[in-house]
Design an enzyme around this catalytic site. Structure first.
Site, PDB file in Angstrom:
ATOM      1  N   SER A   5      -1.326  96.382  42.776  1.00 34.99           N
ATOM      2  CA  SER A   5      -1.406  96.691  41.404  1.00 34.99           C
ATOM      3  C   SER A   5      -2.024  95.989  40.808  1.00 34.99           C
ATOM      4  O   SER A   5      -2.186  95.371  39.682  1.00 34.99           O
ATOM      5  CB  SER A   5       0.014  96.085  41.013  1.00 34.99           C
ATOM      6  OG  SER A   5       1.461  96.293  41.932  1.00 34.99           O
ATOM      7  N   GLU A   6      -3.540  96.789  40.473  1.00 32.84           N
ATOM      8  CA  GLU A   6      -4.480  95.986  39.892  1.00 32.84           C
ATOM      9  C   GLU A   6      -4.273  96.003  38.477  1.00 32.84           C
ATOM     10  O   GLU A   6      -4.516  95.090  37.657  1.00 32.84           O
ATOM     11  CB  GLU A   6      -5.711  97.241  40.226  1.00 32.84           C
ATOM     12  CG  GLU A   6      -6.291  96.903  41.411  1.00 32.84           C
ATOM     13  CD  GLU A   6      -5.489  98.204  42.717  1.00 32.84           C
ATOM     14  OE1 GLU A   6      -4.547  98.480  41.859  1.00 32.84           O
ATOM     15  OE2 GLU A   6      -5.711  98.231  43.453  1.00 32.84           O
ATOM     16  N   HIS A  60     -16.617 103.364  47.258  1.00 34.66           N
ATOM     17  CA  HIS A  60     -16.756 101.543  47.684  1.00 34.66           C
ATOM     18  C   HIS A  60     -18.421 101.195  47.565  1.00 34.66           C
ATOM     19  O   HIS A  60     -18.545 100.465  48.195  1.00 34.66           O
ATOM     20  CB  HIS A  60     -15.839 101.636  48.837  1.00 34.66           C
ATOM     21  CG  HIS A  60     -14.318 101.458  49.099  1.00 34.66           C
ATOM     22  ND1 HIS A  60     -13.639 101.541  47.718  1.00 34.66           N
ATOM     23  CD2 HIS A  60     -13.692 102.383  49.973  1.00 34.66           C
ATOM     24  CE1 HIS A  60     -12.749 101.933  47.693  1.00 34.66           C
ATOM     25  NE2 HIS A  60     -12.796 102.565  49.321  1.00 34.66           N
ATOM     26  N   PHE A  73     -10.467 100.084  38.964  1.00 38.78           N
ATOM     27  CA  PHE A  73     -10.560 101.143  37.935  1.00 38.78           C
ATOM     28  C   PHE A  73      -9.327 101.806  37.546  1.00 38.78           C
ATOM     29  O   PHE A  73      -9.446 102.681  36.874  1.00 38.78           O
ATOM     30  CB  PHE A  73     -12.025 102.268  38.463  1.00 38.78           C
ATOM     31  CG  PHE A  73     -13.226 102.291  38.219  1.00 38.78           C
ATOM     32  CD1 PHE A  73     -14.062 101.294  37.665  1.00 38.78           C
ATOM     33  CD2 PHE A  73     -13.976 102.044  39.553  1.00 38.78           C
ATOM     34  CE1 PHE A  73     -15.488 101.308  37.341  1.00 38.78           C
ATOM     35  CE2 PHE A  73     -15.313 102.098  39.657  1.00 38.78           C
ATOM     36  CZ  PHE A  73     -15.901 101.360  38.389  1.00 38.78           C
TER      37      PHE A  73
END
Lengths: 322, 323
Positions: free
Chosen positions: B50-51, B120, B79
């Site tokens: 859960s950035e 990535h 992001f």
């Protein structure tokens, strides 16, 4: 714990102050004396006041773009709030924030926020800090029904429940996310339904009944202080005015009968009549309270107008902490 | 002096700061080493993926007396937390008039060269530089990895630590004890007289190797490592360029609005430095494409020593800039 007379009178005073502050803000914005956007809290006063009456100064809250009511309810100084609206150095943010970024960290008000849903993670962080400190302080996150469609709402509810954080999520469901009705934005329009999915207690309350809000909030706050984790409290309410105004109030787009119906459920009139019926408030008490609020607001405007504008040479101040 | 890897240096920095200050806490989905064993679950917080909430929680906890370290793992995942980074972390102190400090460190890996393809393999330093309000460290050696990360954790502002994946296995000397490198101080990694090469992260190492190779041809390359991008020690770079008259900037991000662009502009708009330039400034950057997967394509996308050497030869061969 039922509020005593002086607490009830203070709740009423704050509700009137919030309403008159925002009515004044609308006039000042229309006259061009203040800048940017104004999001009035009029109609929703019972929620900020009912919840914050259960909080101590060391408890923390986060707010929204419609944040003046939360500031006042948490104990912020209306003179410094007004100076912020006027863009002056004595404003809470030294004129850098304006209406949507008022904060008073000294009373635990961690900021209004221009982004729907953005206060939820910040409140969860404050709750984590309070939990780690091991005291019985709590955090409260105010947000609107619109935030429920944001990812941050779901992330915050999940992690807060997972970690049993001392936090109360207070949804002010004022029936409209910006200018769109809740039914056009959510399949499930009872926000409280989300509580079960995150394993927390959810309770819905009439957001125009300050005593009911206070009672439900108090239970949620007690659970949070007692280590039982977060709760979701949905307060059904209605904003009397527009979502936002800049130069002039925008035209009304909501049904007239809907507005009239909600105005009949005025949270201030409701508390007044309740207090009068219980013999706790006389008409002259009420008149005196109104006069005092107007005096306080005049003083706040005078304070703001007497405060200088920030000096452009100080534009870099506050960028980075030492 | 003892030698350890870049990755070990980063782990040491975190562990030492956790020991030094019990207000330092860690949030992330995964951690290297076994910090849980030493510091326990209250301070080492394994989180859901859960950035946004992690990024924002660090601000809330930071404002309430803690010093959170959020590990986004790859910069790619940051992001997902754009609102909390862009609208909150970078602005929250200033827009509230400096009422509170937000001592938060955001860590992530960056860079290509590992066959990880488009998402990535990113190096979006300049996106965060652009925000005004975030400090940024970009170590290129094990010693700086340790010293800069320790400074970042002690700093009272949100600091982003960009940790280049290709440097993880690089081994180098790291002083014993409390090795701290201040933010905002560039390092002249190799002294030279003919051309200044600014290398970022992995490309600092590549620039040094290129300089070794070119020394055999009698070319003297000065290599500078900015070490922090915000604040940027532009004066050290300007002083070098005033001496050599030539500048090549090597950065594995695409060139458009990059850190390399910013460095070039800061050199070109300073009258004294501009007047000393003897050749046009050169940027050696990635090709402006999402980094492709297949090795020949990825190699073509990213800078390499041949391209660095070619840029150095271009500035050496260039006709002098007219006065």
């Amino acid at each position: 714990m039922t509020p005593n007379r002086s607490e009830l009178i203070e709740m009423l005073r704050k509700m009137i102050l919030i309403r008159e502050f925002d009515e004044l803000a609308i006039r000042l914005r229309t006259e061009g004396k203040i800048y940017g956007a104004i999001h009035p809290y009029v109609g929703q006063e019972a929620i900020a006041v009912g919840v914050c009456a259960g909080l101590a100064s060391a408890d923390r809250i986060t707010s929204t773009h419609r944040g003046h009511g939360h500031c006042i309810a948490k104990g912020a100084d209306i003179r410094r709030m007004m100076a912020e609206l006027f863009g002056r150095v004595d404003g809470y943010c030294r004129g850098k924030g304006g209406s949507m970024h008022i904060a008073d960290f000294s009373v635990g008000m961690l900021g209004a926020n221009g982004i729907v849903g953005a206060g939820l993670p910040i409140a969860a962080g404050a709750a984590l800090a309070l939990q780690l400190d091991g005291k019985s302080n709590v955090a409260v996150c105010f947000f609107g029904d619109g935030a429920v469609a944001e990812g941050e709402f779901h992330e915050a509810l999940n992690i807060s429940s997972l970690w049993t954080l001392p936090l109360v999520f207070v949804c002010e469901n004022n029936q409209y996310g910006a200018n769109n009705p809740v039914a056009a934005q959510h399949r499930v329009t009872d926000v409280v339904a989300h509580a079960g999915g995150y394993g927390m207690v959810g309770q819905s309350v009439d957001g125009n009944d300050v005593l009911a809000v206070h009672r439900v909030a108090r239970e949620a706050l007690d659970r949070a202080r007692g280590g039982e984790g977060p709760s979701l409290v949905e307060c059904k309410t209605y904003r009397w005015h527009f979502h936002a105004m800049r130069q002039t109030p925008p035209p009304e787009t909501r049904p007239a009968d809907e507005i009239a119906e909600w105005k009949r459920r005025d949270p201030i009139a409701r508390l007044v009549s309740d207090l009068k019926a219980r013999g706790l408030l006389s008409e002259s008490d009420l008149e005196r309270m109104h006069r005092q609020v107007q005096t306080d607001l005049r003083e706040a405007v005078a304070f703001a107008e007497a405060s200088p504008f920030p000096d452009p040479k100080d534009i870099l101040a506050d960028m980075f902490a030492a | 002096m003892r030698e350890i890897s870049f990755a070990q240096a980063l782990d040491e920095a975190v562990a030492e700061e956790m020991r030094r200050d019990d207000r330092v806490i860690m949030l992330g989905t995964d951690f290297t080493g076994d910090p849980l064993k030493e510091f326990g679950p209250a301070r080492v917080r394994y989180t859901p993926i859960s950035e946004s909430v992690l990024t924002g929680m660090a601000l809330g906890a930071g404002a309430c007396g803690f010093r959170p370290i959020v590990n986004w793992r790859m910069v790619t995942f940051s992001f997902v937390a754009m609102d909390q980074i862009v609208n909150q972390a970078s602005k929250i102190r200033y827009m509230f008039g400096g009422q509170a400090d937000f001592p938060v460190t955001y860590r992530c890996t960056t860079g290509g060269g590992s066959g990880s393809a488009a998402q990535h393999s990113q190096s979006p330093y300049s996106m965060w530089m652009h925000l005004a309000g975030l400090k940024i460290i970009l170590p290129a050696t094990p010693a700086d990895a340790k010293g800069l990360l320790k400074s970042a954790i002690r700093d009272n502002n949100p600091v982003v630590s960009f940790e280049c994946s290709r440097l993880n296995a690089v081994v180098g000397a790291v002083p014993e004890g409390d090795h701290v490198v201040p933010l905002g101080v560039a390092r002249v990694a190799r002294a030279g007289t003919d051309v200044t090469v600014v290398g970022l992260a992995y490309y600092l190492q590549e620039a040094l190797k290129t300089a070794d190779e070119m020394a055999r041809d009698g070319i003297s390359v000065e290599v500078i490592d900015p070490r922090t991008l915000v604040p940027l020690d532009v004066e050290t770079i300007r002083a070098s360029v005033r001496k050599t008259g030539r500048l090549v900037v090597v950065d594995e991000a695409p060139p458009t609005c990059s850190a390399a662009s910013e460095i070039a502009a800061l050199i070109a708009e300073d009258a004294a430095t501009f007047g000393a330039l003897r050749a046009p400034i050169q940027r050696v950057c990635a090709v402006a494409v999402p980094v492709p997967y297949s090795p020949p394509l990825e190699n073509a996308a990213l800078p390499d020593r041949a391209r660095i050497a070619a840029a150095i030869r271009r500035v050496l061969d260039a006709a002098p800039v007219p006065a």
